[in-house]
Design an enzyme around this catalytic site. Structure first.
Site, PDB file in Angstrom:
ATOM      1  N   GLY A  21       0.834  -1.193   0.000  1.00 30.04           N
ATOM      2  CA  GLY A  21       0.000   0.000   0.000  1.00 30.04           C
ATOM      3  C   GLY A  21       0.863   1.236   0.000  1.00 30.04           C
ATOM      4  N   GLY A  22       0.237   2.374   0.311  1.00 29.70           N
ATOM      5  CA  GLY A  22       0.958   3.635   0.278  1.00 29.70           C
ATOM      6  C   GLY A  22       2.088   3.707   1.271  1.00 29.70           C
ATOM      7  N   ASP A 135      -3.680   3.715  24.362  1.00 32.50           N
ATOM      8  CA  ASP A 135      -4.591   3.385  23.267  1.00 32.50           C
ATOM      9  C   ASP A 135      -4.929   1.900  23.274  1.00 32.50           C
ATOM     10  OD1 ASP A 135      -6.232   4.021  21.165  1.00 32.50           O
ATOM     11  OD2 ASP A 135      -4.678   3.831  19.646  1.00 32.50           O
TER      12      ASP A 135
END
Length: 747
Positions: A21-22, A135
């Site tokens: 991907g990017g 998180d």
């Protein structure tokens, strides 16, 4: 384009690409020396040019290196050269907790407790190094095939006391996180308990769309403990207390509370059953595991930050993750390698508070219809790009590959590659209902049947729970061969792998699997092919290397101290193997110089030894033994103390003052003792050299005393009066006497 298109990390053999991907590309690779499977992410040039990103990532890599814990996804290497940058980390061959919850719903109490315990142990390792995760959420918890949970993604982790901004994922943020209070381990405890609630019930504690509403609920609404099993309500209340002071101060303390509650409610075998349940849930998603897939998927790699910021300062990017894609998450420099169970878009919310700008954004509808499961962006399947052509076949016939052209090779019937009619396999096609016979190419009569001429297995390596070996296949043509690999330990199948080979006549593949912790016996690989090899299946076995012994427990029994100053205590050591262990006992006393005793242990898994030490002088007061082992016990050292009583002693007794008023004499006496044991002060009153009375005082608890004593004579003492002070035991300097002269009496 990946920065590593023409560059591979030295020391690793790439097995296949897992996604691209990017952000770059992710590959499955094998460490050449150990044979362990790893995930390698080659960063794209675009990311490498972002100085801020690279700096954050270097910092995160340093933090992760400190966390060498079985419940935290390990970072192995970070390489940055002129040719490219790459990250090498542990490959967790299993799904995320989010995938399990999405596919299976509530896990059940014992499995939820097992997830919570594993996560808390991972968090405890972070807290021990001064880190706060900030998180914790189901997307950042990975479940292995044996039911072990691992913590990932330390992208916004900070040191405790730092990070005075609102950060986290809203459905799991503690009340103080919303207010931007500096990070503390108690915030991680809150988030872990919120996820525990979700495992128990199948939904989050608070469900709302607007962040302002979520903030209000987390900060003021009662915890809905009535929805969880009654034996676990106290745990949820403690872990999600609004005031962080009312929560366990850190994950390590919460583990003890969890184990006590779990054992009381479900018995001592709760954890084993819970992990078996998790393993069963994960097995249902086994097809998505990285090591079980044959072809690389068109996966997206994601770069996102889960820090709450103003939407005005965030430029949103969308990332598509196909079903079962492997995602190496880079969150502000953090890393987590795991398999996703379905696709989803991360959609930013048009609210002033934004939790994420990628697929990790957990957003929940404020309300849900009766009986309808709650959904989140990451839980809502998104259509694959390949699905679009099937919706408009009459306009895009070329988007549907012809079944007559597998693997991109030319069709046996060239005229069909140019037809404007939709493929017969396209839904909704209005073309001729009967395909032409020429759509299926006829085999060439001269083509020989595919045969597997040779099949071999070699190079077996077992390390850190992973077994791997090299499989060699030789065929008489480039056709498709299916390879089935079974991994065994002492004859029991531990794992299986299936590979598809084509396009060549000789293949060499390194195949690996997680076998769990093996410490003795043999393990092996059995390989078969379809079509079957001429010589049958290939097999190889190897001896399992002995495991390094770890100390699971250490306990100190009763400590005794004799009158001669000899101290002794029994110490019990429990291990998980028979390897060498060094036991050391350190003896200490406030009143005497201490010392150490060392014993070497081996050949068993449980030892009881008596350690003794003789002090140079008899110790008085507190005497302590501290027992430790090398390797260190999982719970650290153990200690035992005892108060040693000493015989009383007096170094000096002194009459400091003597006076008389009328017929009453008053004396001041000082006593200096060798210790705090009880001594007796004896006073003898005299008149004219003759004894007329005695007094006794009992002294204890100090080493220095001052006593004021009085005696009234029956008549005036003629010629002289005196007092003699002595002690029991006797003072080193003997008794003390003061005499005062008086007038002679008229006879």
């Amino acid at each position: 384009m990946s920065s590593a298109e023409h560059w591979d990390v030295p020391g690793y053999t790439v097995t296949r690409e897992l996604g691209a991907g990017g952000g770059g590309r992710v590959v499955l690779a094998v460490h050449e020396r150990s044979g362990a499977p790893v995930a390698i992410k080659y960063l794209s040039e675009e990311l490498r040019r972002e100085v801020g990103f690279v700096a954050r990532f270097r910092r995160e890599a340093r933090l992760l290196v400190e966390l060498d814990n079985s419940h935290v996804v390990r970072l192995y290497e970070y390489l940055e050269t002129a040719r490219g940058a790459a990250i090498v980390m542990e490959l967790v061959d299993g799904p995320t907790l989010r995938a399990l919850l999405r596919e299976q719903g509530a896990t059940g109490p014992e499995a939820a407790l097992a997830v919570l315990k594993g996560s808390l142990l991972g968090l405890a390792a972070a807290h021990a190094t001064g880190l706060v995760h900030r998180d914790y959420k189901p997307e950042n918890v990975l479940v292995t095939a044996d039911g072990t949970s691992k913590l990932a993604d330390f992208g916004i982790a900070v040191r405790a006391g730092e990070g005075g901004e609102a950060a986290g994922t809203p459905p799991y943020m503690a009340p103080e996180q919303w207010a931007g209070v500096p990070a503390s381990p108690a915030s991680d405890v809150y988030a872990a308990t919120a996820v525990f609630f979700e495992c128990l019930t199948g939904h989050r504690p608070y469900r709302a769309t607007e962040h302002a509403v979520l903030r209000h609920l987390h900060q003021t609404a009662p915890v809905p403990v009535e929805e969880v099993p009654e034996p676990l309500r106290r745990l949820v209340e403690r872990g999600m207390a609004k005031d962080p002071v009312s929560r366990p101060s850190g994950a390590a303390g919460f583990v003890a509370e969890l184990e006590e509650a779990a054992t009381a409610a479900y018995g001592p075998a709760w954890e084993e059953r819970g992990r078996r349940r998790l393993a069963a849930l994960a097995a249902a998603l086994a097809a998505t595991f990285p090591l079980n897939r044959v072809r690389p998927l068109e996966a997206g790699t994601s770069l996102f930050t889960t820090a709450l910021r103003s939407l005005r300062s965030v430029r949103s990017k969308g990332f598509l993750l196909t079903a079962g894609a492997v995602l190496l998450v880079l969150t502000g420099g953090g890393i987590g390698a795991y398999a996703l169970g379905s696709a989803g878009y991360g959609t930013p919310i048009g609210d002033p508070v934004v939790a994420a700008t990628g697929p990790g954004t957990p957003v929940v509808p404020e309300t849900a219809p009766e009986g309808t499961p709650e959904t989140t962006p990451e839980e809502t399947p998104a259509e694959s790009p390949s699905a679009a052509p099937s919706q408009t076949p009459s306009h895009t016939p070329s988007h549907t590959p012809s079944p007559a052209s597998p693997s991109g090779r030319p069709s046996a019937t060239p005229s069909h590659t140019r037809t404007a009619r939709p493929s017969a396999s396209a839904p909704g096609s209005t073309g001729h209902p009967t395909p032409r016979p020429s759509r299926t190419p006829s085999p060439t009569p001269s083509t020989a049947a595919l045969k597997v001429a040779d099949l071999g297995v070699s190079g077996l390596t077992y390390k850190a729970g992973a077994g791997s070996g090299t499989v060699t296949v030789k065929t008489n043509g480039p056709g498709t061969v299916r390879l089935a690999v079974r991994f065994t330990a002492d004859g029991t199948v531990k794992a299986t792998r299936t590979l598809t080979l084509s396009g060549a006549t000789t293949y060499t593949r390194t195949v690996s699997a997680d076998l769990g912790r093996l410490c003795s016996g043999t393990w092996g690989m059995s390989v078969s092919t379809s079509p079957a090899a001429a010589g049958g299946a290939g097999e190889a076995t190897a001896k399992v290397p002995a495991c390094p012994t770890t100390v699971t427990a250490i306990k100190v029994g009763t400590l005794t101290v004799s009158s001669t100053g000899a101290a002794a205590a029994s110490v019990t050591v429990t291990t998980d193997g028979t390897g060498p262990v060094t036991l050391t006992g350190r003896f200490a006393a406030a009143s005497a110089t201490g010392g150490t005793r060392t014993v070497n242990l081996s050949g068993a898994t449980s030892y009881t030894r008596t350690l003794s030490y003789t002090f140079s002088s008899r110790p008085c007061g507190t005497v302590t033994i501290t027992a430790s082992t090398s390797p260190a016990a999982s719970g650290g050292s153990a200690a035992r103390s005892v108060t040693a009583s000493c015989p009383a002693s007096v170094s000096r007794v002194s009459v400091q003052n003597l006076s008389i008023t009328g017929t009453t004499a008053t004396a001041t006496i000082a006593v200096t003792a060798g210790n705090t044991s009880a001594v007796r002060l004896n006073l003898t009153w005299l008149s004219g050299g003759e004894r007329v009375s005695t007094q006794t005082y009992n002294l204890s608890g100090k080493t220095s005393y001052t006593v004021t004593a009085s005696y009234t004579y029956s008549r005036w003492p003629c010629d002289s009066y005196a007092v003699t002070a002595s002690t029991s035991p006797a003072a080193a300097g003997g008794a003390s006497t003061i005499t005062r002269q008086t007038d002679s009496c008229i006879k």
